[in-house]
Design an enzyme around this catalytic site. Sequence first.
Site, mmCIF file in Angstrom:
data_model
loop_
_atom_site.group_PDB
_atom_site.id
_atom_site.type_symbol
_atom_site.label_atom_id
_atom_site.label_comp_id
_atom_site.label_asym_id
_atom_site.label_seq_id
_atom_site.Cartn_x
_atom_site.Cartn_y
_atom_site.Cartn_z
ATOM 1 N N HIS A 189 31.960 39.689 41.577
ATOM 2 C CA HIS A 189 31.651 39.626 42.996
ATOM 3 C C HIS A 189 31.079 40.346 43.020
ATOM 4 O O HIS A 189 30.184 40.748 43.738
ATOM 5 C CB HIS A 189 32.710 38.018 43.286
ATOM 6 C CG HIS A 189 32.210 36.969 44.727
ATOM 7 N ND1 HIS A 189 33.284 37.147 44.981
ATOM 8 C CD2 HIS A 189 31.520 37.176 44.547
ATOM 9 C CE1 HIS A 189 32.407 35.780 46.118
ATOM 10 N NE2 HIS A 189 31.321 36.589 45.610
ATOM 11 N N HIS A 192 36.843 38.686 40.072
ATOM 12 C CA HIS A 192 36.796 39.133 41.909
ATOM 13 C C HIS A 192 35.553 40.003 41.202
ATOM 14 O O HIS A 192 34.826 40.383 42.496
ATOM 15 C CB HIS A 192 37.779 39.535 41.707
ATOM 16 C CG HIS A 192 38.546 38.642 42.906
ATOM 17 N ND1 HIS A 192 38.326 37.293 43.446
ATOM 18 C CD2 HIS A 192 40.258 38.326 42.483
ATOM 19 C CE1 HIS A 192 39.181 36.607 43.782
ATOM 20 N NE2 HIS A 192 40.630 36.978 43.281
ATOM 21 N N HIS A 217 40.780 36.619 35.507
ATOM 22 C CA HIS A 217 41.021 36.394 36.820
ATOM 23 C C HIS A 217 40.636 37.397 37.970
ATOM 24 O O HIS A 217 39.594 37.238 38.641
ATOM 25 C CB HIS A 217 41.871 35.892 37.448
ATOM 26 C CG HIS A 217 42.439 35.271 39.074
ATOM 27 N ND1 HIS A 217 42.772 34.327 38.960
ATOM 28 C CD2 HIS A 217 42.626 36.087 40.042
ATOM 29 C CE1 HIS A 217 42.892 33.901 40.161
ATOM 30 N NE2 HIS A 217 42.582 35.616 40.814
ATOM 31 N N GLU A 218 41.021 38.856 37.742
ATOM 32 C CA GLU A 218 40.572 39.639 38.546
ATOM 33 C C GLU A 218 38.902 40.549 38.019
ATOM 34 O O GLU A 218 38.708 41.042 39.413
ATOM 35 C CB GLU A 218 41.281 40.668 38.399
ATOM 36 C CG GLU A 218 43.131 40.981 38.702
ATOM 37 C CD GLU A 218 42.959 40.161 40.153
ATOM 38 O OE1 GLU A 218 42.067 39.766 40.747
ATOM 39 O OE2 GLU A 218 44.249 39.013 40.488
#
Length: 677
Positions: free
Chosen positions: A474, A471, A467-468
């Site tokens: 991105h 990010h 998940h991190e």
Amino acid sequence: MNTLTTYFSTKYNSAPFTKIKNEDYKPSILKLIKDTQKEIEAIVSNTEAPTFKNTIEALEFSGQQLDRVTSIFFNLNSAETNDEIQKIAQEISPILTEFGNDITLNEDLFKRVKAVYEQKESLNLTTEQLTLLDKKYKSFSRNGANLNEDDKIKLRDIDKKLAQLKLKFGENVLAETNKYELHLTNETDVSGLPDGAKEAAKQLAESKNIEGYIITLDYPSYIPFMTYAENRELREKLSKAAGSKAFKGDDLDNQNIVLGIANLRHKRANILGYKTHANFVLEERMAQTPEKVLAFLNDLLSKAKPAAENEFKSLENFAKEIDNIEQLQKWDAAYYAEKLKQKLFNLDDEQLKPYFKLENVIDGAFTVAKKLFGLHFEIINDIDKYHEDVLTYKVTNANGELVSIFYADFFPRKGKRNGAWMTSYKSQFVKNGKEERPHVSIVCNFTKPTKSKPSLLTFNEVTTLFHEFGHALHGMLANTVYPSLSGTSVYWDFVELPSQVMENWCYEKEALELFAKHYETGEVIPMDLVNKIKESATFHEGMQTLRQISFGLLDMAWHGSESLEKVKNVKAFENKAFEDTKLYPDVAENCMSTAFAHIFQGGYSSGYYSYKWAEVLDADAFDYFKQNGIFNKDIATKFKDNVLSQGGTENPMTLYKRFRGQEPKPEALLKRAGLIK
């Protein structure tokens, strides 16, 4: 002092952590504020007519060094803080808030911005330039530039108070977390705990020269105890300690701070002409209005609640059947859910953990990024780090060009807040024809290696890392001109799409086989375990969804209510917000709001719904991959080119449709969650 007020003469222009002393921060920030004021003054006093270049672009690139130094400081205040840093944060936060207001309430500057904004149709700007112009104009209008002098003074005062209250809120929660220790001396007290958790608790006690075991409120200590400890009274004790953070009526109590923050936000919104803080915030979100958010949450609630109630009933029956528990309590939740999961799927975290050695999972995330986006990660040891645990990487593309510098910080320690997050130390942008690449970091709290075992992750921690890392991608793959539109600088209800979509690869055989290998034998995770992971993925999904909805509704209650000044009792207000989502009996000593850092300290006020909102996007996006192959290069490139690299340069729905060819359909999420067939 020079370290901070001149651009860093370091490799890759990276942050010179070890050369910065705490006492450097405040004078450097004050000096950099003065430097930025001069840059603003130069824009205002320009005798030429306002243009996009001499006003909007000049404003965008002002204060860059100030931004870098403050980002280093506040990142450390989350990941490696101490009393001295917290004290400095209390001193400089109001100064920075005041300075921010000096800019947004500067009438002459606003006149120039407005002059450019009013002729935007005739300026022949690119899409990104138009977005920047719109954003700059709104940064003034939404922060009081059109107000009278009295209201501007009120707004400044509110912002200063809010900055201090938010900091104090976070400090109290961290202090409460650090203060609590459950010291156990009997072997029977840790009965049921996995060996790794026992060893970690013993090691912690040894490090403090204490006999026995120490359990703390840090997640790697707290979660295994709540999930496996057989002693129900001790689970209750630990659960109440966690649930009563900053809710004890002492000097670390956050109840008045919660009321203060909520009321000040409401007043601020009213001064700016908005009904509530939620109306103000959501104007700049995909969801647009509180009504739309509540309709979204309540629609999900109607689909999830029947499933959640059925799941809860079967958990109650199961606890009664095996242990004669008459009334299921919150401290029973993880314990009996784990036992039921083992019974239904013959699967538990301890079976899976040997296949998820931290180093292998990191390599797995890197391999997935290489297969999808052609990225290469190389560990480097020639740049500074703020703690010896931090890992540093150079990220390059298929042509060997620098994409990003990447920091990863995985283990809990005293000066680090709980949870997991991604952050940035340097933005990506293009200035004077020269491209600057980003410096991105992820911070987690995983179990540290012990004397006998490496760091082995639970499956939940594996998805957290992915998940991190989503990010981080991105941030890393940003490809825009302007720093304020780069990377994760997107609408808040769009920011979780890249992170949540990455979690999907953790459930796929094709991806798991790349990294899920037994840490002792090297054996690839057996297919039956992969199948069980997939089968159990929707286990208690109704209850999990209900929990997320309850947090979203609590957030909207605090920020979308028009009669906040009447609220005197934080706990009673919270209970009312939880009414429709309640499954377990209330615990009088506990309160969620007083430790709900996402909405009272972080940036999620009126935005907690966005986790679920982004799940709709991510389920729909991953469905596209599934139909065409999870490592399909064409779709990965479309995702990179239209979502990951574009930051906030266009409306997120426009970007999403360009990638997907259609608007997202909630059916994909409901199907994945097993809530509809």
